[in-house]
Motif scaffolding. Structure first.
Motif, PDB file in Angstrom:
ATOM      1  N   LEU A  13     -44.336 -19.748  37.968  1.00  0.00           N
ATOM      2  CA  LEU A  13     -45.275 -18.948  38.739  1.00  0.00           C
ATOM      3  C   LEU A  13     -45.187 -19.349  40.199  1.00  0.00           C
ATOM      4  CD1 LEU A  13     -47.899 -17.145  38.866  1.00  0.00           C
ATOM      5  CD2 LEU A  13     -49.151 -19.207  38.290  1.00  0.00           C
ATOM      6  N   ARG A  14     -44.776 -18.416  41.031  1.00  0.00           N
ATOM      7  CA  ARG A  14     -44.717 -18.715  42.463  1.00  0.00           C
ATOM      8  C   ARG A  14     -46.043 -18.444  43.154  1.00  0.00           C
ATOM      9  NH1 ARG A  14     -39.190 -16.327  44.989  1.00  0.00           N
ATOM     10  NH2 ARG A  14     -37.771 -17.679  43.861  1.00  0.00           N
ATOM     11  N   HIS A  30     -38.625 -15.919  39.675  1.00  0.00           N
ATOM     12  CA  HIS A  30     -37.457 -15.206  40.199  1.00  0.00           C
ATOM     13  C   HIS A  30     -37.810 -14.335  41.407  1.00  0.00           C
ATOM     14  CE1 HIS A  30     -35.379 -16.512  36.619  1.00  0.00           C
ATOM     15  NE2 HIS A  30     -36.307 -15.942  35.856  1.00  0.00           N
ATOM     16  N   GLY A  31     -39.098 -14.377  41.809  1.00  0.00           N
ATOM     17  CA  GLY A  31     -39.534 -13.576  42.938  1.00  0.00           C
ATOM     18  C   GLY A  31     -39.930 -12.160  42.570  1.00  0.00           C
ATOM     19  N   GLN A  32     -39.925 -11.854  41.278  1.00  0.00           N
ATOM     20  CA  GLN A  32     -40.301 -10.520  40.821  1.00  0.00           C
ATOM     21  C   GLN A  32     -41.824 -10.402  40.769  1.00  0.00           C
ATOM     22  OE1 GLN A  32     -38.566  -9.386  37.081  1.00  0.00           O
ATOM     23  NE2 GLN A  32     -39.482  -7.356  37.124  1.00  0.00           N
ATOM     24  N   THR A  33     -42.357  -9.284  41.264  1.00  0.00           N
ATOM     25  CA  THR A  33     -43.791  -9.048  41.292  1.00  0.00           C
ATOM     26  C   THR A  33     -44.212  -8.271  40.052  1.00  0.00           C
ATOM     27  OG1 THR A  33     -43.798  -9.014  43.700  1.00  0.00           O
ATOM     28  CG2 THR A  33     -45.667  -7.981  42.599  1.00  0.00           C
ATOM     29  N   HIS A  34     -45.286  -8.749  39.415  1.00  0.00           N
ATOM     30  CA  HIS A  34     -45.840  -8.093  38.226  1.00  0.00           C
ATOM     31  C   HIS A  34     -47.297  -7.746  38.528  1.00  0.00           C
ATOM     32  CE1 HIS A  34     -42.413  -9.475  35.784  1.00  0.00           C
ATOM     33  NE2 HIS A  34     -42.506 -10.575  36.519  1.00  0.00           N
ATOM     34  N   LEU A  62     -45.357 -13.591  30.757  1.00  0.00           N
ATOM     35  CA  LEU A  62     -44.562 -13.633  31.975  1.00  0.00           C
ATOM     36  C   LEU A  62     -44.458 -15.034  32.553  1.00  0.00           C
ATOM     37  CD1 LEU A  62     -46.185 -10.506  33.654  1.00  0.00           C
ATOM     38  CD2 LEU A  62     -43.935 -10.612  32.543  1.00  0.00           C
ATOM     39  N   ALA A  63     -45.529 -15.801  32.376  1.00  0.00           N
ATOM     40  CA  ALA A  63     -45.567 -17.162  32.918  1.00  0.00           C
ATOM     41  C   ALA A  63     -46.568 -17.970  32.110  1.00  0.00           C
ATOM     42  CB  ALA A  63     -45.951 -17.146  34.397  1.00  0.00           C
ATOM     43  N   TRP A  64     -46.437 -19.276  32.229  1.00  0.00           N
ATOM     44  CA  TRP A  64     -47.286 -20.211  31.492  1.00  0.00           C
ATOM     45  C   TRP A  64     -47.591 -21.398  32.388  1.00  0.00           C
ATOM     46  CZ3 TRP A  64     -49.587 -20.745  26.709  1.00  0.00           C
ATOM     47  CH2 TRP A  64     -49.962 -22.039  26.330  1.00  0.00           C
ATOM     48  N   ILE A  65     -48.816 -21.881  32.341  1.00  0.00           N
ATOM     49  CA  ILE A  65     -49.131 -23.152  32.996  1.00  0.00           C
ATOM     50  C   ILE A  65     -49.803 -24.049  31.973  1.00  0.00           C
ATOM     51  CG2 ILE A  65     -49.262 -22.254  35.364  1.00  0.00           C
ATOM     52  CD1 ILE A  65     -52.329 -22.300  35.083  1.00  0.00           C
ATOM     53  N   ASP A  66     -49.479 -25.315  32.022  1.00  0.00           N
ATOM     54  CA  ASP A  66     -50.058 -26.272  31.082  1.00  0.00           C
ATOM     55  C   ASP A  66     -51.515 -26.569  31.412  1.00  0.00           C
ATOM     56  OD1 ASP A  66     -47.791 -26.583  29.521  1.00  0.00           O
ATOM     57  OD2 ASP A  66     -46.992 -28.177  30.786  1.00  0.00           O
ATOM     58  N   HIS A  67     -51.840 -26.591  32.709  1.00  0.00           N
ATOM     59  CA  HIS A  67     -53.203 -26.915  33.127  1.00  0.00           C
ATOM     60  C   HIS A  67     -53.517 -26.170  34.416  1.00  0.00           C
ATOM     61  CE1 HIS A  67     -56.809 -29.199  34.102  1.00  0.00           C
ATOM     62  NE2 HIS A  67     -56.792 -29.625  32.841  1.00  0.00           N
ATOM     63  N   ILE A  68     -54.748 -25.709  34.533  1.00  0.00           N
ATOM     64  CA  ILE A  68     -55.164 -24.941  35.707  1.00  0.00           C
ATOM     65  C   ILE A  68     -55.000 -25.741  37.001  1.00  0.00           C
ATOM     66  CG2 ILE A  68     -57.611 -25.554  35.606  1.00  0.00           C
ATOM     67  CD1 ILE A  68     -58.181 -22.545  36.270  1.00  0.00           C
ATOM     68  N   ASP A  69     -55.056 -27.071  36.909  1.00  0.00           N
ATOM     69  CA  ASP A  69     -54.891 -27.919  38.098  1.00  0.00           C
ATOM     70  C   ASP A  69     -53.485 -27.858  38.676  1.00  0.00           C
ATOM     71  OD1 ASP A  69     -57.528 -28.663  38.022  1.00  0.00           O
ATOM     72  OD2 ASP A  69     -57.155 -30.572  37.008  1.00  0.00           O
TER      73      ASP A  69
END
Length: 164
Positions: A13-14, A30-34, A62-69
């Motif tokens: 996630l950019r 990859h710089g692609q906008t969703h 599309l994307a994943w984060i392990d923690h909001i921080d």
């Protein structure tokens, strides 16, 4: 939901923002906008800030984060606002009164959304989630979160302990 593509927010996630219509917009690695992205918590009750997937309109991750921080502060705020707008789970700040110490009983509480009253049908409608967190279900099925029962004021703790 599929497994996470990678473990860190950076590679997945950019950027996260709102578009002109107030919907979430995600720029991927990859710089692609969703547009019209939906964040989904993997464990909304037991670990609400851990494991967050961003799902496109087609239902694919599309994307994943392990923690909001892992997100910058402005993007964390944006994500929390998005969840708050979709999830109706008032947070109990104070117990004002209970009608009786047996169930069913009417509870009057102060929440993060203002004062309210609800009926607690039975003690089983209070779920312990660990680390002092409680989930209280009203007779209408509306959940109320107590993030830390030990952090409540003394009078609230005393009322609550009669039901635990």
């Amino acid at each position: 939901m599929s497994s996470s593509p990678t473990n860190a927010a950076g590679p997945n996630l950019r950027h996260l923002a709102r578009n002109a219509y107030g919907r979430l917009l995600l720029v991927d690695r990859h710089g692609q906008t969703h547009e019209n992205v939906t964040p989904v918590r993997a464990h909304p009750l037991s670990a609400p800030d851990e494991g967050i997937a961003f799902v496109g309109t087609d239902g694919h991750e599309l994307a994943w984060i392990d923690h909001i921080d892992q997100l910058p502060e402005d993007q964390r705020t944006l994500l929390r606002e998005e969840f708050a707008g979709r999830e109706l789970m008032p947070t109990v700040r104070q117990l004002i009164s209970v009608s009786t110490f047996s169930t069913p009983s009417e509870w009057t509480v102060e929440t993060d959304r203002g004062p309210t009253r609800f009926i607690l049908k039975s003690e089983e409608d209070i779920r312990r989630l660990g680390e002092g967190r409680l989930l209280i279900a009203s007779s209408h099925g509306l959940p109320f979160m107590v993030p830390d029962r030990f952090a409540l004021d003394r009078a609230s703790r005393r009322l609550l302990e009669r039901f635990l």
